[in-house]
Scaffold this motif. Structure first.
Motif, PDB file in Angstrom:
ATOM      1  N   ILE A  20       0.835  -1.202   0.000  1.00  0.00           N
ATOM      2  CA  ILE A  20       0.000   0.000   0.000  1.00  0.00           C
ATOM      3  C   ILE A  20       0.870   1.252   0.000  1.00  0.00           C
ATOM      4  O   ILE A  20       0.658   2.171  -0.791  1.00  0.00           O
ATOM      5  N   PHE A  23       2.548   1.629  -3.526  1.00  0.00           N
ATOM      6  CA  PHE A  23       1.659   2.075  -4.589  1.00  0.00           C
ATOM      7  C   PHE A  23       1.118   3.480  -4.345  1.00  0.00           C
ATOM      8  O   PHE A  23       0.908   4.232  -5.296  1.00  0.00           O
ATOM      9  N   GLU A  24       0.916   3.867  -3.093  1.00  0.00           N
ATOM     10  CA  GLU A  24       0.502   5.244  -2.817  1.00  0.00           C
ATOM     11  C   GLU A  24       1.575   6.224  -3.289  1.00  0.00           C
ATOM     12  O   GLU A  24       1.265   7.228  -3.926  1.00  0.00           O
ATOM     13  N   LEU A  27       1.632   6.177  -7.259  1.00  0.00           N
ATOM     14  CA  LEU A  27       0.508   6.869  -7.883  1.00  0.00           C
ATOM     15  C   LEU A  27       0.602   8.371  -7.706  1.00  0.00           C
ATOM     16  O   LEU A  27       0.160   9.132  -8.562  1.00  0.00           O
ATOM     17  N   ILE A  35      -4.171   1.389 -10.627  1.00  0.00           N
ATOM     18  CA  ILE A  35      -3.243   0.316 -10.961  1.00  0.00           C
ATOM     19  C   ILE A  35      -4.065  -0.707 -11.738  1.00  0.00           C
ATOM     20  O   ILE A  35      -5.172  -1.070 -11.328  1.00  0.00           O
ATOM     21  N   SER A  53       0.093   1.620 -14.575  1.00  0.00           N
ATOM     22  CA  SER A  53      -0.601   2.771 -14.018  1.00  0.00           C
ATOM     23  C   SER A  53      -1.458   3.333 -15.148  1.00  0.00           C
ATOM     24  O   SER A  53      -0.941   3.639 -16.220  1.00  0.00           O
ATOM     25  N   ASN A  69      -6.945   5.852  -1.573  1.00  0.00           N
ATOM     26  CA  ASN A  69      -5.925   6.282  -2.530  1.00  0.00           C
ATOM     27  C   ASN A  69      -5.594   5.262  -3.606  1.00  0.00           C
ATOM     28  O   ASN A  69      -4.947   5.606  -4.595  1.00  0.00           O
ATOM     29  N   ILE A  70      -5.975   4.016  -3.397  1.00  0.00           N
ATOM     30  CA  ILE A  70      -5.567   2.956  -4.332  1.00  0.00           C
ATOM     31  C   ILE A  70      -6.774   2.161  -4.800  1.00  0.00           C
ATOM     32  O   ILE A  70      -7.510   1.591  -4.001  1.00  0.00           O
ATOM     33  N   VAL A  72      -7.519  -0.857  -7.802  1.00  0.00           N
ATOM     34  CA  VAL A  72      -6.882  -1.778  -8.732  1.00  0.00           C
ATOM     35  C   VAL A  72      -7.942  -2.284  -9.705  1.00  0.00           C
ATOM     36  O   VAL A  72      -8.961  -2.826  -9.289  1.00  0.00           O
TER      37      VAL A  72
END
Length: 118
Positions: A20, A23-24, A27, A35, A53, A69-70, A72
């Motif tokens: 996490i 990827f935060e 991004l 993602i 991305s 925030n993420i 997928v």
């Protein structure tokens, strides 16, 4: 009487805390807002994971919200291959690598580049 909502994507994938964080930060620095996880035929055992991305989902993608925030987007061709997979990010020496802890995998090539499922 109560009504339950069936959410097929709730157990589709998950991420560790370290993934996490990774990827935060990724991004935040890229133009994409999602993602996208897909697979392709590759290597000696069958499939390889592909992470991109992207700005928008594609037709048929299943979207899993990891947190605020993420998100997928999972490609239709990857849904059954990655079901119940945990995505991790680990440091190996000075390098960081995204790892897929996929319970569906029955065989992996020696270099870890490709996998096969039942």
């Amino acid at each position: 009487m109560s009504v339950e909502t069936f959410s097929p994507s709730s157990s589709l994938i998950s991420m560790t805390d370290s993934a996490i964080k990774y990827f935060e930060s990724r991004l935040k620095n890229e133009s994409g807002h999602l993602i996208r996880l897909s697979t392709k035929q590759s290597g000696c055992t069958g499939y390889a994971y592909v992470l991109d991305s992207v700005d928008a989902i594609q037709d048929g993608d299943e979207v899993v919200e990891i947190n605020d925030n993420i998100k997928v987007a999972i490609a239709p061709n990857a849904l059954e291959l990655v079901r119940n997979t945990e995505i991790d990010y680990v440091k190996e020496g000075i390098n960081g690598i995204v790892k897929f802890n996929n319970p569906n995998v029955v065989n992996e090539c020696g270099c870890g580049e490709s996998f096969s499922v039942t």
